[in-house]
Design an enzyme around this catalytic site. Structure first.
Site, PDB file in Angstrom:
ATOM      1  N   ASP A  98       0.859  -1.172   0.000  1.00  0.00           N
ATOM      2  CA  ASP A  98       0.000   0.000   0.000  1.00  0.00           C
ATOM      3  C   ASP A  98       0.900   1.228   0.000  1.00  0.00           C
ATOM      4  O   ASP A  98       1.816   1.338   0.828  1.00  0.00           O
ATOM      5  CB  ASP A  98      -0.881  -0.011   1.264  1.00  0.00           C
ATOM      6  CG  ASP A  98      -2.285   0.453   0.984  1.00  0.00           C
ATOM      7  OD1 ASP A  98      -2.415   1.545   0.412  1.00  0.00           O
ATOM      8  OD2 ASP A  98      -3.239  -0.266   1.327  1.00  0.00           O
ATOM      9  N   ASP A 199      -3.051   4.611  -2.409  1.00  0.00           N
ATOM     10  CA  ASP A 199      -4.119   5.183  -1.599  1.00  0.00           C
ATOM     11  C   ASP A 199      -4.543   6.556  -2.128  1.00  0.00           C
ATOM     12  O   ASP A 199      -3.687   7.423  -2.348  1.00  0.00           O
ATOM     13  CB  ASP A 199      -3.585   5.324  -0.160  1.00  0.00           C
ATOM     14  CG  ASP A 199      -4.667   5.627   0.842  1.00  0.00           C
ATOM     15  OD1 ASP A 199      -5.499   4.745   1.078  1.00  0.00           O
ATOM     16  OD2 ASP A 199      -4.665   6.750   1.401  1.00  0.00           O
ATOM     17  N   GLU A 254      -6.215   3.879  -6.151  1.00  0.00           N
ATOM     18  CA  GLU A 254      -7.508   4.079  -5.510  1.00  0.00           C
ATOM     19  C   GLU A 254      -7.976   5.462  -5.932  1.00  0.00           C
ATOM     20  O   GLU A 254      -7.402   6.473  -5.521  1.00  0.00           O
ATOM     21  CB  GLU A 254      -7.384   3.998  -3.987  1.00  0.00           C
ATOM     22  CG  GLU A 254      -8.752   3.983  -3.335  1.00  0.00           C
ATOM     23  CD  GLU A 254      -8.754   4.424  -1.871  1.00  0.00           C
ATOM     24  OE1 GLU A 254      -9.686   4.080  -1.153  1.00  0.00           O
ATOM     25  OE2 GLU A 254      -7.818   5.134  -1.463  1.00  0.00           O
ATOM     26  N   HIS A 328     -11.243  -3.039   3.082  1.00  0.00           N
ATOM     27  CA  HIS A 328     -11.239  -2.683   4.501  1.00  0.00           C
ATOM     28  C   HIS A 328     -12.055  -1.431   4.815  1.00  0.00           C
ATOM     29  O   HIS A 328     -12.161  -1.051   5.972  1.00  0.00           O
ATOM     30  CB  HIS A 328      -9.787  -2.503   4.954  1.00  0.00           C
ATOM     31  CG  HIS A 328      -9.133  -1.360   4.221  1.00  0.00           C
ATOM     32  ND1 HIS A 328      -8.859  -1.395   2.867  1.00  0.00           N
ATOM     33  CD2 HIS A 328      -8.750  -0.130   4.634  1.00  0.00           C
ATOM     34  CE1 HIS A 328      -8.338  -0.246   2.490  1.00  0.00           C
ATOM     35  NE2 HIS A 328      -8.248   0.537   3.543  1.00  0.00           N
ATOM     36  N   ASP A 329     -12.579  -0.773   3.785  1.00  0.00           N
ATOM     37  CA  ASP A 329     -13.395   0.426   4.001  1.00  0.00           C
ATOM     38  C   ASP A 329     -14.874   0.165   3.763  1.00  0.00           C
ATOM     39  O   ASP A 329     -15.693   1.079   3.912  1.00  0.00           O
ATOM     40  CB  ASP A 329     -12.969   1.546   3.031  1.00  0.00           C
ATOM     41  CG  ASP A 329     -11.565   2.042   3.285  1.00  0.00           C
ATOM     42  OD1 ASP A 329     -11.115   2.009   4.446  1.00  0.00           O
ATOM     43  OD2 ASP A 329     -10.909   2.458   2.308  1.00  0.00           O
TER      44      ASP A 329
HETATM   45  C1  NOJ Z   1      -8.317   5.224   1.777  1.00  0.00           C
HETATM   46  C2  NOJ Z   1      -8.042   4.039   2.639  1.00  0.00           C
HETATM   47  O1  NOJ Z   1      -8.505   2.901   1.996  1.00  0.00           O
HETATM   48  C3  NOJ Z   1      -8.694   4.301   3.967  1.00  0.00           C
HETATM   49  O2  NOJ Z   1      -8.705   3.171   4.801  1.00  0.00           O
HETATM   50  C4  NOJ Z   1      -7.988   5.451   4.614  1.00  0.00           C
HETATM   51  O3  NOJ Z   1      -8.651   5.798   5.806  1.00  0.00           O
HETATM   52  C5  NOJ Z   1      -7.950   6.677   3.700  1.00  0.00           C
HETATM   53  N1  NOJ Z   1      -7.630   6.352   2.341  1.00  0.00           N
HETATM   54  C6  NOJ Z   1      -6.914   7.635   4.174  1.00  0.00           C
HETATM   55  O4  NOJ Z   1      -5.627   7.113   3.956  1.00  0.00           O
END
Ligand code: NOJ
Length: 561
Positions: A98, A199, A254, A328-329
């Site tokens: 990541d 990210d 992302e 994970h989000d």
């Molecule tokens: C996206 C990530 O997937 C998330 O978990 C994170 O809180 C935010 N970016 C900030 O890095």
């Protein structure tokens, strides 16, 4: 190595804190991961994406990095990392790290220097602005609640943080920042890692005017306002030249707020920027009309089909998709788009897997998805660990926007912690995740849902995922075929066709809890189709397909045979 091998690959995402704890401190770690690599190999994963394992004060579970070249002590040592990497490679798998470079932790030495004052050489590593009319420089809200600006008394300026106050945004306009990032990326690639998941990379270039968004804009809706900024493609092309060119990597950006037109640049087949992007339109469909995620609104199947189909056809032959339901989000997909009751949990988890894995793109499996893990019955706010969920709870109940019970209902449905409870390995205490006290509660359903039960069971969700992963390797039509949506108006079934030369696949997925009949288009009804995979016994081909609740099947024929 075959060019663009990642088009045939399946990626497995590990959230290290919750995967496997080898030393009994209640927190997953690198040695825990190394001990489970055979499990991932058995599933058929080609690539592992590891959520951040770098040194971090853990305000946002490692997405706030204080040292990009050190391993977080909770997770082990660099020697543990090296051994894990070696073992991954020894099994013929690859590792994606990541890369979190939109922001650092406020405890990163660069920020510590930067905040010392306007003359500090690191000042310009971050985004500092003077107050506007005695207030924040603009009205952007942080993704985790409150304004995106934090005031520093000592210098009289604000710094930008699109995420938490402890995650100041880096200033990519500064060439020195970019050089530091590229140097660090080269260091990891020289070490042998195989690529990066980047990210919120779509946010690195801010509009230099820092304009206000619409009045009342908050959180997630606000950061869309600074996505895909004016220099983002220039930066990524520079990164390609400085880091990625001449190396065989997989990269996925992302890209919050990405449109199809933008994705054609980020993930173009010409290979100038990234291998692929994550877009979020399909998982944002159940937000409210203002773009807020705290609601239990369900999206309509027609909306979901429209979005996914637009990405399938829009990128075809021009750029590359990544396919995901979970990470994970996100909450657990079986609780969100399927049915997590004991009766339909397994069958609907398999249906959702078919629906996604038969599309074009690189599929991502998030830990536990391959077991049909569900959302979690959190009792009260004290059960949550995610700062996004906790901040939102206090902010929204504090302002009286939602009542406590209502907000808890939304959290149980949407909180990121649904994805972050420990991986359910077996039916022993704490699901076999740890011998200590887990850092977050274990989902109480681990007795029924766990890997030990599913690995050898032929009709398990795990075995089904394994079969889907295998099919991708065997059938070029899954990787290359053109996509056509059928019956776009149906609120019950998601049906599409894939075709590549003479090869055809028909993918039929019922999202309904009831039985129904689905009539084949005439030109298909006469084909001698064979079933490739399905989630029920006794599926019959015919002019009308009888579909039981959440039934999914894939049919194959060769034209002219
Ligand atoms: C996206 C990530 O997937 C998330 O978990 C994170 O809180 C935010 N970016 C900030 O890095």
């Amino acid at each position: 190595m075959e060019k663009d091998w990642w088009k045939k690959s399946v990626v497995y995402q590990i959230y290290p804190r919750s995967f496997c704890d080898s030393d009994g401190d209640g927190i997953g770690d690198l040695n825990g991961i190394t001990g489970k690599l055979d499990y991932l190999k058995e599933l058929g994963a080609d690539v592992i994406w590891l959520s951040p394992v770098y040194e971090s004060p853990n305000d946002d579970n490692g997405y706030d990095i204080s040292d990009y070249q050190a391993v977080m002590k909770d997770f082990g040592t660099m020697a543990d990392f090296d051994r894990m990497l070696e073992e991954i490679h020894a099994r013929g798998m690859k590792l994606v790290m990541d890369l979190v470079v939109n922001h650092t932790s406020d405890e990163h030495p660069w920020f510590q220097e930067s905040r010392k004052g306007k003359d500090n050489p690191y000042r310009d590593y971050y985004i500092w602005k003077k107050p506007k009319e005695g207030k924040e420089p603009n009205n952007w809200g942080s993704c985790f609640g409150g304004p995106a600006w934090e005031y520093e008394e000592s210098s009289g300026e604000y710094y930008l943080h699109l995420f938490s106050v402890k995650q100041p945004d880096l200033n990519w306009e500064n060439p020195q920042v970019r050089r530091e990032v590229y140097r660090m990326m080269n260091w990891w690639l020289d070490k042998g890692v195989d690529g990066f998941r980047m990210d919120v990379i779509s946010l690195i270039s801010k509009d230099p005017d820092f304009p206000d968004g619409p009045a009342g804009i908050t959180g997630y809706a606000a950061f869309n306002y600074c996505a895909n900024g004016p220099r983002v493609h220039e930066y990524l092309q520079e990164m390609r030249r400085e880091v990625l060119d001449g190396r065989d990597t997989i990269t996925v950006g992302e890209c919050s707020g990405v449109t199809l037109e933008e994705a054609l640049k980020y993930a173009s087949c010409d290979g100038k920027e990234l291998s692929m992007v994550f877009q979020f339109e399909h998982v944002d469909l159940d937000f409210d009309e203002k773009g807020n995620k705290w609601t239990d609104r369900k999206c309509r199947l027609t909306e979901l089909k429209e979005v996914l189909s637009r990405w399938q056809t829009g990128l075809y032959g021009r750029a590359w998709n990544s396919l995901f339901w979970c990470n994970h989000d996100q909450p657990r997909v079986v609780s969100r788009f399927g049915n997590d009751s004991p009766e339909y949990r397994e069958v609907s988890a398999k249906m959702l897997a078919v629906c996604l894995h038969m599309m074009q793109g690189t599929p991502y499996i998030y830990q536990g998805e391959e077991l049909g893990m569900t959302n979690v019955p959190f009792k009260g706010i004290a059960d949550f660990r995610d700062l996004d969920s906790i901040n939102a709870y206090w902010e929204l109940t504090g302002k009286g926007i939602f009542k406590e019970e209502e907000m808890l209902r939304f959290l149980r449905y949407k909180s990121r912690d649904n994805a972050r409870t420990p991986m359910q390995w077996d039916a022993s205490p704490n699901a076999g995740f740890t011998e200590g006290e887990p850092w977050i509660m274990v989902n109480p359903n681990y007795g029924e849902i766990n890997a030990a039960d599913q690995i050898g069971r032929e009709d398990s969700v795990f075995s089904f995922y394994k079969e889907l992963v295998k099919l991708r390797k065997e059938k070029p039509v899954i990787v290359n075929g053109e996509y056509r949506l059928l019956d776009p108006e149906s609120e019950d079934v998601f049906v599409y066709e894939r075709s590549f030369h003479e090869e055809h696949l028909l993918v039929v997925c019922s999202f309904a809890e009831k039985e129904l009949l689905w009539r084949l288009p005439e030109e298909m009804a006469g084909q001698a189709a064979k079933r490739v995979i399905g989630n029920y016994e006794g599926q019959q081909w015919g002019p009308e397909l009888m579909l039981r609740p959440y039934e999914a099947s894939v049919w194959e024929w060769t034209k002219g045979e």
